[in-house]
Scaffold this motif. Structure first.
Motif, PDB file in Angstrom:
ATOM      1  N   LEU A   1       0.686  -1.325   0.004  1.00 35.99           N
ATOM      2  CA  LEU A   1      -0.043   0.027  -0.050  1.00 35.99           C
ATOM      3  C   LEU A   1       0.558   1.235   0.027  1.00 35.99           C
ATOM      4  CD1 LEU A   1      -2.817  -0.862   2.540  1.00 35.99           C
ATOM      5  CD2 LEU A   1      -2.882  -0.905   0.066  1.00 35.99           C
ATOM      6  N   THR A   2       0.489   2.201  -0.739  1.00 35.43           N
ATOM      7  CA  THR A   2       1.206   3.499  -0.555  1.00 35.43           C
ATOM      8  C   THR A   2       0.497   4.345   0.473  1.00 35.43           C
ATOM      9  OG1 THR A   2      -0.697   4.722  -2.055  1.00 35.43           O
ATOM     10  CG2 THR A   2       0.995   3.569  -3.283  1.00 35.43           C
ATOM     11  N   SER A   3       1.360   5.531   0.614  1.00 38.43           N
ATOM     12  CA  SER A   3       0.977   6.338   1.764  1.00 38.43           C
ATOM     13  C   SER A   3      -0.411   6.840   1.518  1.00 38.43           C
ATOM     14  CB  SER A   3       1.844   7.459   1.848  1.00 38.43           C
ATOM     15  OG  SER A   3       1.930   8.177   0.702  1.00 38.43           O
ATOM     16  N   ASP A   4      -0.793   7.014   0.210  1.00 37.70           N
ATOM     17  CA  ASP A   4      -2.218   7.745   0.166  1.00 37.70           C
ATOM     18  C   ASP A   4      -3.122   6.683   0.271  1.00 37.70           C
ATOM     19  OD1 ASP A   4      -1.416  10.260  -0.876  1.00 37.70           O
ATOM     20  OD2 ASP A   4      -1.167   9.618  -2.775  1.00 37.70           O
ATOM     21  N   GLU A   5      -2.944   5.466   0.203  1.00 41.25           N
ATOM     22  CA  GLU A   5      -3.823   4.321   0.308  1.00 41.25           C
ATOM     23  C   GLU A   5      -4.118   4.198   1.650  1.00 41.25           C
ATOM     24  OE1 GLU A   5      -3.456   1.531  -3.821  1.00 41.25           O
ATOM     25  OE2 GLU A   5      -1.694   1.351  -2.375  1.00 41.25           O
ATOM     26  N   ILE A   6      -3.003   4.196   2.426  1.00 31.69           N
ATOM     27  CA  ILE A   6      -3.226   3.874   4.049  1.00 31.69           C
ATOM     28  C   ILE A   6      -3.955   5.239   4.547  1.00 31.69           C
ATOM     29  CG2 ILE A   6      -2.148   3.762   6.276  1.00 31.69           C
ATOM     30  CD1 ILE A   6       0.289   2.459   4.621  1.00 31.69           C
TER      31      ILE A   6
ATOM     32  N   VAL B   1      -6.391   6.753   2.808  1.00 34.19           N
ATOM     33  CA  VAL B   1      -7.870   6.768   2.634  1.00 34.19           C
ATOM     34  C   VAL B   1      -8.312   5.626   3.496  1.00 34.19           C
ATOM     35  CG1 VAL B   1      -9.283   5.590   0.947  1.00 34.19           C
ATOM     36  CG2 VAL B   1      -7.473   7.286   0.094  1.00 34.19           C
ATOM     37  N   LEU B   2      -7.765   4.537   3.794  1.00 41.92           N
ATOM     38  CA  LEU B   2      -8.384   3.450   4.755  1.00 41.92           C
ATOM     39  C   LEU B   2      -8.391   4.190   6.047  1.00 41.92           C
ATOM     40  CD1 LEU B   2      -5.921   0.662   3.859  1.00 41.92           C
ATOM     41  CD2 LEU B   2      -8.313   0.775   3.591  1.00 41.92           C
ATOM     42  N   ALA B   3      -7.663   4.987   6.525  1.00 46.64           N
ATOM     43  CA  ALA B   3      -7.494   5.624   7.980  1.00 46.64           C
ATOM     44  C   ALA B   3      -8.833   6.628   7.854  1.00 46.64           C
ATOM     45  CB  ALA B   3      -6.504   6.306   8.313  1.00 46.64           C
ATOM     46  N   GLN B   4      -9.009   7.408   6.582  1.00 49.60           N
ATOM     47  CA  GLN B   4     -10.070   8.361   6.696  1.00 49.60           C
ATOM     48  C   GLN B   4     -11.410   7.764   6.730  1.00 49.60           C
ATOM     49  OE1 GLN B   4      -8.891  10.749   3.365  1.00 49.60           O
ATOM     50  NE2 GLN B   4      -8.088  12.270   4.483  1.00 49.60           N
ATOM     51  N   LYS B   5     -11.418   6.516   5.951  1.00 50.97           N
ATOM     52  CA  LYS B   5     -12.768   5.937   5.952  1.00 50.97           C
ATOM     53  C   LYS B   5     -13.134   5.354   7.396  1.00 50.97           C
ATOM     54  CE  LYS B   5     -12.668   3.789   1.571  1.00 50.97           C
ATOM     55  NZ  LYS B   5     -12.558   2.639   0.572  1.00 50.97           N
ATOM     56  N   GLU B   6     -12.085   4.928   8.100  1.00 50.90           N
ATOM     57  CA  GLU B   6     -12.421   4.711   9.720  1.00 50.90           C
ATOM     58  C   GLU B   6     -12.881   5.719  10.187  1.00 50.90           C
ATOM     59  OE1 GLU B   6     -12.704   1.609  10.568  1.00 50.90           O
ATOM     60  OE2 GLU B   6     -11.763   0.383   9.307  1.00 50.90           O
TER      61      GLU B   6
ATOM     62  N   ALA C   1      -8.709   4.017  12.941  1.00 53.17           N
ATOM     63  CA  ALA C   1      -8.273   5.325  11.967  1.00 53.17           C
ATOM     64  C   ALA C   1      -6.808   5.731  12.739  1.00 53.17           C
ATOM     65  CB  ALA C   1      -9.060   6.434  12.146  1.00 53.17           C
ATOM     66  N   LYS C   2      -6.820   5.868  13.936  1.00 54.05           N
ATOM     67  CA  LYS C   2      -5.296   6.014  14.775  1.00 54.05           C
ATOM     68  C   LYS C   2      -4.403   4.965  14.353  1.00 54.05           C
ATOM     69  CE  LYS C   2      -3.648   7.261  19.362  1.00 54.05           C
ATOM     70  NZ  LYS C   2      -3.483   6.365  20.499  1.00 54.05           N
ATOM     71  N   ALA C   3      -4.776   3.892  14.194  1.00 51.37           N
ATOM     72  CA  ALA C   3      -3.732   2.465  13.954  1.00 51.37           C
ATOM     73  C   ALA C   3      -3.452   2.795  12.638  1.00 51.37           C
ATOM     74  CB  ALA C   3      -4.695   1.317  14.300  1.00 51.37           C
ATOM     75  N   TYR C   4      -4.246   3.019  11.653  1.00 49.61           N
ATOM     76  CA  TYR C   4      -3.817   3.189  10.139  1.00 49.61           C
ATOM     77  C   TYR C   4      -2.954   4.333  10.340  1.00 49.61           C
ATOM     78  CZ  TYR C   4      -6.921  -0.076   7.960  1.00 49.61           C
ATOM     79  OH  TYR C   4      -7.420  -1.323   7.428  1.00 49.61           O
ATOM     80  N   TYR C   5      -2.886   5.460  10.897  1.00 48.85           N
ATOM     81  CA  TYR C   5      -2.019   6.637  11.050  1.00 48.85           C
ATOM     82  C   TYR C   5      -0.729   6.310  11.494  1.00 48.85           C
ATOM     83  CZ  TYR C   5      -5.599   9.733   9.222  1.00 48.85           C
ATOM     84  OH  TYR C   5      -6.505  10.340   8.281  1.00 48.85           O
ATOM     85  N   GLU C   6      -0.708   5.482  12.661  1.00 48.14           N
ATOM     86  CA  GLU C   6       0.387   5.081  13.392  1.00 48.14           C
ATOM     87  C   GLU C   6       1.262   4.167  12.226  1.00 48.14           C
ATOM     88  OE1 GLU C   6      -1.044   3.168  16.878  1.00 48.14           O
ATOM     89  OE2 GLU C   6      -1.189   5.460  17.753  1.00 48.14           O
ATOM     90  N   ILE C   7       0.547   3.367  11.709  1.00 52.15           N
ATOM     91  CA  ILE C   7       1.168   2.479  10.619  1.00 52.15           C
ATOM     92  C   ILE C   7       1.923   3.371   9.520  1.00 52.15           C
ATOM     93  CG2 ILE C   7       0.887   0.520   8.796  1.00 52.15           C
ATOM     94  CD1 ILE C   7      -1.421  -0.309  10.495  1.00 52.15           C
ATOM     95  N   LEU C   8       0.966   4.263   9.177  1.00 52.72           N
ATOM     96  CA  LEU C   8       1.697   5.400   8.144  1.00 52.72           C
ATOM     97  C   LEU C   8       2.825   6.014   8.808  1.00 52.72           C
ATOM     98  CD1 LEU C   8       1.042   6.840   5.429  1.00 52.72           C
ATOM     99  CD2 LEU C   8      -0.086   8.675   6.840  1.00 52.72           C
TER     100      LEU C   8
END
Length: 128
Positions: A30-35, A37-42, A51-58
């Motif tokens: 996954l690209t940064s943009d894709e991550i 988008v996943l975070a924003q959906k959450e 969402a926070k978990a996705y941003y931490e992964i990012l």
């Protein structure tokens, strides 16, 4: 009746936590943009933990890109504000602003400086 509602809430809470994204389960392709988008959906679904978990992964995966790090940390701080965790948010927002004072700051996206300043202003009376 109250006990049943309480039990259902507890079960839903733990079911939601069990599905939090982890670095090991989120595709490394996954690209940064894709991550983002996943975070924003959450976040749009009020699932701030995911969402926070996705941003931490990012932030973990793109730690060398300061612009992406600013995005991740700003969004985490914004979630913390929604959760009324003002001290934690204050620390993250301050850290973002400090990056704009250092070397290479001309390469940073200025909108995150402005957004961090706005959020800091919102919480200044709530941080003690």
């Amino acid at each position: 009746m109250k006990k049943i509602v309480f039990c259902v809430c507890i079960i839903l809470f733990f079911a939601r936590c069990a599905h939090l994204p982890k670095s090991s389960t989120v595709s490394t392709d996954l690209t940064s943009d894709e991550i983002i988008v996943l975070a924003q959906k959450e976040a749009d679904n009020n699932n701030y933990a995911a969402a926070k978990a996705y941003y931490e992964i990012l932030a973990e995966r793109f730690a060398t890109d300061t612009n992406i790090l600013n995005i991740a940390e700003f969004e985490i701080a914004h979630i913390l504000i929604k959760q009324r965790k003002y001290k934690q948010a204050h620390g993250m927002l301050t850290q973002i602003l400090e990056r704009f004072e250092g070397q290479g700051s001309a390469l940073l996206k200025p909108e995150y400086k402005k957004l961090a300043e706005i959020d800091l202003e919102k919480i200044k009376d709530k941080v003690k």
